[in-house]
Enzyme design. Sequence first.
Site, PDB file in Angstrom:
ATOM      1  N   ARG A 178       0.850  -1.133   0.097  1.00  0.00           N
ATOM      2  CA  ARG A 178       0.059  -0.037  -0.021  1.00  0.00           C
ATOM      3  C   ARG A 178       0.998   1.203  -0.044  1.00  0.00           C
ATOM      4  O   ARG A 178       0.487   2.374  -0.761  1.00  0.00           O
ATOM      5  CB  ARG A 178      -0.958   0.140   1.044  1.00  0.00           C
TER       6      ARG A 178
ATOM      7  N   PRO B  29      17.604  13.634   8.146  1.00  0.00           N
ATOM      8  CA  PRO B  29      18.107  12.933   9.234  1.00  0.00           C
ATOM      9  C   PRO B  29      17.731  13.818  10.365  1.00  0.00           C
ATOM     10  O   PRO B  29      17.471  13.265  11.447  1.00  0.00           O
ATOM     11  CB  PRO B  29      19.684  13.036   8.867  1.00  0.00           C
TER      12      PRO B  29
ATOM     13  N   SER C 250       9.368  14.809  12.581  1.00  0.00           N
ATOM     14  CA  SER C 250       8.298  15.690  12.928  1.00  0.00           C
ATOM     15  C   SER C 250       8.227  17.049  12.881  1.00  0.00           C
ATOM     16  O   SER C 250       7.163  17.583  12.587  1.00  0.00           O
ATOM     17  CB  SER C 250       7.930  15.302  14.502  1.00  0.00           C
TER      18      SER C 250
ATOM     19  N   TRP D 183      14.588   8.186   4.888  1.00  0.00           N
ATOM     20  CA  TRP D 183      13.431   7.479   5.002  1.00  0.00           C
ATOM     21  C   TRP D 183      12.644   7.674   3.646  1.00  0.00           C
ATOM     22  O   TRP D 183      11.436   7.759   4.067  1.00  0.00           O
ATOM     23  CB  TRP D 183      12.699   7.647   6.386  1.00  0.00           C
ATOM     24  N   ILE D 184      12.898   7.534   2.778  1.00  0.00           N
ATOM     25  CA  ILE D 184      12.407   7.971   1.392  1.00  0.00           C
ATOM     26  C   ILE D 184      11.776   6.708   0.786  1.00  0.00           C
ATOM     27  O   ILE D 184      12.383   6.100   0.222  1.00  0.00           O
ATOM     28  CB  ILE D 184      13.003   8.893   0.455  1.00  0.00           C
TER      29      ILE D 184
ATOM     30  N   GLY E 157      -0.098  19.536   2.628  1.00  0.00           N
ATOM     31  CA  GLY E 157      -1.339  19.178   1.858  1.00  0.00           C
ATOM     32  C   GLY E 157      -1.198  17.842   1.196  1.00  0.00           C
ATOM     33  O   GLY E 157      -2.204  17.129   1.115  1.00  0.00           O
TER      34      GLY E 157
ATOM     35  N   GLU F 136       4.164   9.654   8.063  1.00  0.00           N
ATOM     36  CA  GLU F 136       3.188  10.464   7.826  1.00  0.00           C
ATOM     37  C   GLU F 136       2.418  11.029   8.953  1.00  0.00           C
ATOM     38  O   GLU F 136       1.288  11.153   9.048  1.00  0.00           O
ATOM     39  CB  GLU F 136       2.057   9.577   7.164  1.00  0.00           C
TER      40      GLU F 136
ATOM     41  N   THR G 192       3.776  11.236  13.141  1.00  0.00           N
ATOM     42  CA  THR G 192       3.677  10.144  14.295  1.00  0.00           C
ATOM     43  C   THR G 192       2.410  10.225  14.746  1.00  0.00           C
ATOM     44  O   THR G 192       1.633  11.389  14.858  1.00  0.00           O
ATOM     45  CB  THR G 192       4.831  10.488  15.183  1.00  0.00           C
TER      46      THR G 192
HETATM   47  P1  FAD Z   1      11.341  12.125  15.141  1.00  0.00           P
HETATM   48  O1  FAD Z   1      10.560  13.395  14.711  1.00  0.00           O
HETATM   49  O2  FAD Z   1      12.506  12.469  15.806  1.00  0.00           O
HETATM   50  O3  FAD Z   1      10.226  11.604  16.677  1.00  0.00           O
HETATM   51  C1  FAD Z   1      10.709  10.710  17.338  1.00  0.00           C
HETATM   52  C2  FAD Z   1       9.553  10.767  18.664  1.00  0.00           C
HETATM   53  O4  FAD Z   1       9.951  12.069  19.257  1.00  0.00           O
HETATM   54  C3  FAD Z   1       8.422  10.386  18.051  1.00  0.00           C
HETATM   55  O5  FAD Z   1       7.552   9.494  18.863  1.00  0.00           O
HETATM   56  C4  FAD Z   1       7.668  11.677  18.007  1.00  0.00           C
HETATM   57  O6  FAD Z   1       6.275  11.485  17.996  1.00  0.00           O
HETATM   58  C5  FAD Z   1       8.157  12.361  18.977  1.00  0.00           C
HETATM   59  N1  FAD Z   1       8.037  13.643  19.077  1.00  0.00           N
HETATM   60  C6  FAD Z   1       8.659  14.648  18.283  1.00  0.00           C
HETATM   61  N2  FAD Z   1       8.196  15.972  18.247  1.00  0.00           N
HETATM   62  C7  FAD Z   1       7.370  15.674  19.190  1.00  0.00           C
HETATM   63  C8  FAD Z   1       6.202  16.804  20.073  1.00  0.00           C
HETATM   64  N3  FAD Z   1       6.447  18.110  19.446  1.00  0.00           N
HETATM   65  N4  FAD Z   1       5.531  16.195  21.083  1.00  0.00           N
HETATM   66  C9  FAD Z   1       5.729  15.023  21.346  1.00  0.00           C
HETATM   67  N5  FAD Z   1       6.304  14.216  20.778  1.00  0.00           N
HETATM   68  C10 FAD Z   1       7.533  14.553  19.660  1.00  0.00           C
HETATM   69  N6  FAD Z   1       9.248  10.824   4.804  1.00  0.00           N
HETATM   70  C11 FAD Z   1       9.210  11.156   3.771  1.00  0.00           C
HETATM   71  O7  FAD Z   1       9.300  12.522   3.520  1.00  0.00           O
HETATM   72  N7  FAD Z   1       9.001  10.505   2.463  1.00  0.00           N
HETATM   73  C12 FAD Z   1       8.660   9.169   2.636  1.00  0.00           C
HETATM   74  O8  FAD Z   1       8.236   8.474   1.447  1.00  0.00           O
HETATM   75  C13 FAD Z   1       8.812   8.483   3.907  1.00  0.00           C
HETATM   76  N8  FAD Z   1       8.721   7.165   4.007  1.00  0.00           N
HETATM   77  C14 FAD Z   1       9.108   6.678   5.306  1.00  0.00           C
HETATM   78  C15 FAD Z   1       9.047   5.074   5.197  1.00  0.00           C
HETATM   79  C16 FAD Z   1       9.409   4.514   6.469  1.00  0.00           C
HETATM   80  C17 FAD Z   1       9.632   2.923   6.382  1.00  0.00           C
HETATM   81  C18 FAD Z   1       9.641   5.157   7.568  1.00  0.00           C
HETATM   82  C19 FAD Z   1      10.057   4.673   8.814  1.00  0.00           C
HETATM   83  C20 FAD Z   1       9.515   6.600   7.703  1.00  0.00           C
HETATM   84  C21 FAD Z   1       9.350   7.365   6.382  1.00  0.00           C
HETATM   85  N9  FAD Z   1       9.499   8.684   6.164  1.00  0.00           N
HETATM   86  C22 FAD Z   1       9.148   9.329   5.042  1.00  0.00           C
HETATM   87  C23 FAD Z   1       9.731   9.393   7.350  1.00  0.00           C
HETATM   88  C24 FAD Z   1       8.683   9.736   8.502  1.00  0.00           C
HETATM   89  O9  FAD Z   1       7.659  10.366   8.094  1.00  0.00           O
HETATM   90  C25 FAD Z   1       9.196  10.171   9.954  1.00  0.00           C
HETATM   91  O10 FAD Z   1      10.256   8.948  10.189  1.00  0.00           O
HETATM   92  C26 FAD Z   1       8.288  10.711  10.808  1.00  0.00           C
HETATM   93  O11 FAD Z   1       7.786  11.982  10.363  1.00  0.00           O
HETATM   94  C27 FAD Z   1       8.973  11.014  12.349  1.00  0.00           C
HETATM   95  O12 FAD Z   1      10.232  11.455  11.986  1.00  0.00           O
HETATM   96  P2  FAD Z   1      11.790  10.712  12.848  1.00  0.00           P
HETATM   97  O13 FAD Z   1      11.887   9.431  12.233  1.00  0.00           O
HETATM   98  O14 FAD Z   1      12.692  11.851  12.542  1.00  0.00           O
HETATM   99  O15 FAD Z   1      11.428  10.974  14.284  1.00  0.00           O
END
Ligand code: FAD
Length: 390
Positions: free
Chosen positions: A96, A140, A144, A168-169, A243, A369, A371
């Site tokens: 999906r 990296p 969020s 993570w793309i 969006g 998409e 967290t």
């Molecule tokens: P972080 O942002 O570092 O978060 C770590 C933890 O801290 C989480 O629990 C988070 O909820 C928490 N946290 C952060 N800020 C706050 C806050 N203000 N209050 C409370 N808690 C908080 N991205 C793309 O752009 N394109 C893609 O195609 C794509 N595909 C992906 C595929 C996979 C397999 C994975 C694992 C990720 C993918 N992503 C993609 C990235 C994904 O969207 C990010 O991993 C996600 O947005 C979280 O970012 P991070 O991993 O840096 O975690």
Amino acid sequence: MSDALDRLDLLDLDDDLDGDDRLLRDTVRKFADDRLRPNIRQWFEDGTLPARELAQEFGALGVLGMHLEGYGCAGAKASQYGLACAEIEAVDSGLRSLVSVQGSLAMFCIWKYGSEDQKQQWLPGMAKGELLGCFGLTEPDAGSDPAGMRTRAVRDGDDWVLNGSKMWITNGSLADVAVVWARTDDGVRGFLVEKGTKGFTTQDVHHKISLRASVTSELVLDDVRVPESSRLPEGLGLKAPLGALSEARYGIVWGVTGAARDALASALDYAGERTQFDKPIAGFQLTQKKFADLAVALQHTQLTAARIGALKDAGRVRPHHISFGKFSNVRTALEICREARSILGGSGITTEYPVLRHAVNLETVYTYEGTHEVHTLVLGSKLTGLDAFR
Ligand code: FAD
């Protein structure tokens, strides 16, 4: 399995599908059963996927960008796109993801924010699955909080020069075109970076224990020069990628109902056949309590998806509706898969059954998409009028 699916539809939601919806749902389900289900275990275990071949088959099925109008896209209802997502994710969240990154992220960005030339160049081939796209927002050091992105695009004559990296793309190394979001002097802008452009490289993420049937890559941009005609003219500010994310999250709201349904159907079949203490384990009250709880929870996810689909088809969907669906449905689907796994006992920890594979996949869906915590904060902000992001 179909008998288990019938039994799980306690509220007869299936009866609400009209002829077109049913035909579409059954067509995607048949493709999933014939082509995807027999192979998914191997793809997941090997951590590989015949993605190009599958993309063309998804294209022929008509599900790539199916909710978009024109340029070879089907112009289907949002709720029909949702039904397709559920059937595909009933096999695996990675499959999906391939479909939603292509249609709801890469194609949507070109369709919504692109020039006429960009749409003509990319969308018909992407709808057929002959061309693949990816969406590069996360970095990296900026997940969020995408406003913290470091990737920069600097104007140089008629060109732009991009430097930075995206992490993570999904579909990253496969993509013929990457939609890359970068900071400029005028705010965030989107660029179409073609595979093979000098200075643009990708590296796949290995050793994943979730979403193994999906390609995940790092994108590296080292003095990548693209013409102004590669910039998405209508993609202005961070609200543009956000969006697109709303579109993809919508597919998740439906998709995870499929993963949960498949896990529960598998547990129902197993419990009917597995005998302990001289009777099927389905006959024990404790097992029946699990089934009652999980089946009711599953139908709640399906009702939520149907409601958000109806809002989207009526043009009334708002960001907090999507956050409601992502927050509620992913959490519930994950809980259903974990508890369903316990019904299979030891057998539940192998890939012979899909249940734990769905659960570990949903760990990714819980995080990508936006967290679960980020969607919690969106709902908290809507309820209280106070932002708690910082
Ligand atoms: P972080 O942002 O570092 O978060 C770590 C933890 O801290 C989480 O629990 C988070 O909820 C928490 N946290 C952060 N800020 C706050 C806050 N203000 N209050 C409370 N808690 C908080 N991205 C793309 O752009 N394109 C893609 O195609 C794509 N595909 C992906 C595929 C996979 C397999 C994975 C694992 C990720 C993918 N992503 C993609 C990235 C994904 O969207 C990010 O991993 C996600 O947005 C979280 O970012 P991070 O991993 O840096 O975690």
